[in-house]
Motif scaffolding. Structure first.
Motif, PDB file in Angstrom:
ATOM      1  N   ALA A 156       0.824  -1.205   0.000  1.00 11.72           N
ATOM      2  CA  ALA A 156       0.000   0.000   0.000  1.00 11.72           C
ATOM      3  C   ALA A 156       0.858   1.254   0.000  1.00 11.72           C
ATOM      4  O   ALA A 156       0.546   2.234  -0.665  1.00 11.72           O
ATOM      5  CB  ALA A 156      -0.928   0.003   1.201  1.00 11.72           C
ATOM      6  N   LEU A 157       1.963   1.212   0.741  1.00 12.29           N
ATOM      7  CA  LEU A 157       2.834   2.382   0.804  1.00 12.29           C
ATOM      8  C   LEU A 157       3.584   2.611  -0.502  1.00 12.29           C
ATOM      9  O   LEU A 157       3.944   3.741  -0.826  1.00 12.29           O
ATOM     10  CB  LEU A 157       3.818   2.233   1.962  1.00 12.29           C
ATOM     11  N   ASN A 158       3.840   1.551  -1.250  1.00 12.29           N
ATOM     12  CA  ASN A 158       4.578   1.677  -2.502  1.00 12.29           C
ATOM     13  C   ASN A 158       3.662   1.808  -3.716  1.00 12.29           C
ATOM     14  O   ASN A 158       4.133   1.777  -4.846  1.00 12.29           O
ATOM     15  CB  ASN A 158       5.497   0.466  -2.692  1.00 12.29           C
ATOM     16  N   ALA A 159       2.374   1.949  -3.489  1.00 12.92           N
ATOM     17  CA  ALA A 159       1.428   2.085  -4.598  1.00 12.92           C
ATOM     18  C   ALA A 159       1.656   3.419  -5.293  1.00 12.92           C
ATOM     19  O   ALA A 159       2.121   4.387  -4.684  1.00 12.92           O
ATOM     20  CB  ALA A 159      -0.004   2.009  -4.078  1.00 12.92           C
ATOM     21  N   PRO A 160       1.364   3.484  -6.583  1.00 11.00           N
ATOM     22  CA  PRO A 160       1.556   4.755  -7.286  1.00 11.00           C
ATOM     23  C   PRO A 160       0.629   5.823  -6.724  1.00 11.00           C
ATOM     24  O   PRO A 160      -0.449   5.525  -6.210  1.00 11.00           O
ATOM     25  CB  PRO A 160       1.192   4.430  -8.738  1.00 11.00           C
ATOM     26  N   GLY A 161       1.068   7.053  -6.813  1.00 10.31           N
ATOM     27  CA  GLY A 161       0.297   8.159  -6.273  1.00 10.31           C
ATOM     28  C   GLY A 161      -0.882   8.529  -7.157  1.00 10.31           C
ATOM     29  O   GLY A 161      -1.046   8.016  -8.269  1.00 10.31           O
ATOM     30  N   VAL A 162      -1.667   9.424  -6.660  1.00  5.25           N
ATOM     31  CA  VAL A 162      -2.813   9.926  -7.408  1.00  5.25           C
ATOM     32  C   VAL A 162      -2.302  10.904  -8.462  1.00  5.25           C
ATOM     33  O   VAL A 162      -1.463  11.751  -8.166  1.00  5.25           O
ATOM     34  CB  VAL A 162      -3.801  10.629  -6.447  1.00  5.25           C
ATOM     35  N   PRO A 163      -2.785  10.819  -9.694  1.00  5.01           N
ATOM     36  CA  PRO A 163      -2.317  11.754 -10.721  1.00  5.01           C
ATOM     37  C   PRO A 163      -2.646  13.189 -10.349  1.00  5.01           C
ATOM     38  O   PRO A 163      -3.719  13.474  -9.826  1.00  5.01           O
ATOM     39  CB  PRO A 163      -3.079  11.337 -11.983  1.00  5.01           C
TER      40      PRO A 163
END
Length: 147
Positions: free
Chosen positions: A100-107
């Motif tokens: 979850a911490l390494n998930a891509p950020g929100v555009p």
């Protein structure tokens, strides 16, 4: 002298207050005539019945099966420690939150707005505003929708 002035000043205020109280009383009488105390009591009885039924359901759902009456806290602590040890052996060094911490950020960038050139390059007609019925009928693809 000032007491007389105060009394004189208060008389119109008292008259306004009494008039407002009379109007309020008249309104309350009118509104209370619309209410039926028997219907209110019936509603209260139905609500009470529903709450009793809810309590019975909650009691039935909270029954415990095959649970001993006496549970030793020391046994529970020992079992928890054993489970903790087993999980420690299975641990690969990462946390379940790592994904979850390494998930891509929100555009954060705006998406590309369609341009007339991009539409035309794909053989599509571009409308800068909402198309009119005549525009849609000229396309021919959606004549049967009768817009």
């Amino acid at each position: 002298m000032t007491t007389k002035r105060m009394r004189h000043f208060n008389i119109p205020l008292l008259q306004i207050t009494v008039s407002a109280m009379k109007d309020g009383l008249k309104s309350m009488k009118t509104e209370y005539k619309k209410l039926n105390i028997d219907k209110i009591e019936d509603l209260q009885d139905q609500m009470e019945d529903m709450l009793e039924m809810n309590n019975e359901i909650q009691e039935a759902m909270s029954r415990q099966y095959d649970t001993p009456d006496y549970v030793d806290e020391a046994d529970l602590e020992a079992e928890l420690a054993m489970l903790s040890d087993e999980l420690g052996e299975l641990d690969t060094g990462g946390s379940y939150l790592d994904d979850a911490l390494n998930a891509p950020g929100v555009p954060t960038a705006e998406p590309h707005k369609p341009t007339a050139a991009r539409f035309r390059s794909r053989g599509l007609k571009y409308f800068s505003q909402s198309p009119t019925n005549s525009d849609l009928s000229n396309i021919g693809a959606i004549d049967h929708y009768h817009l």
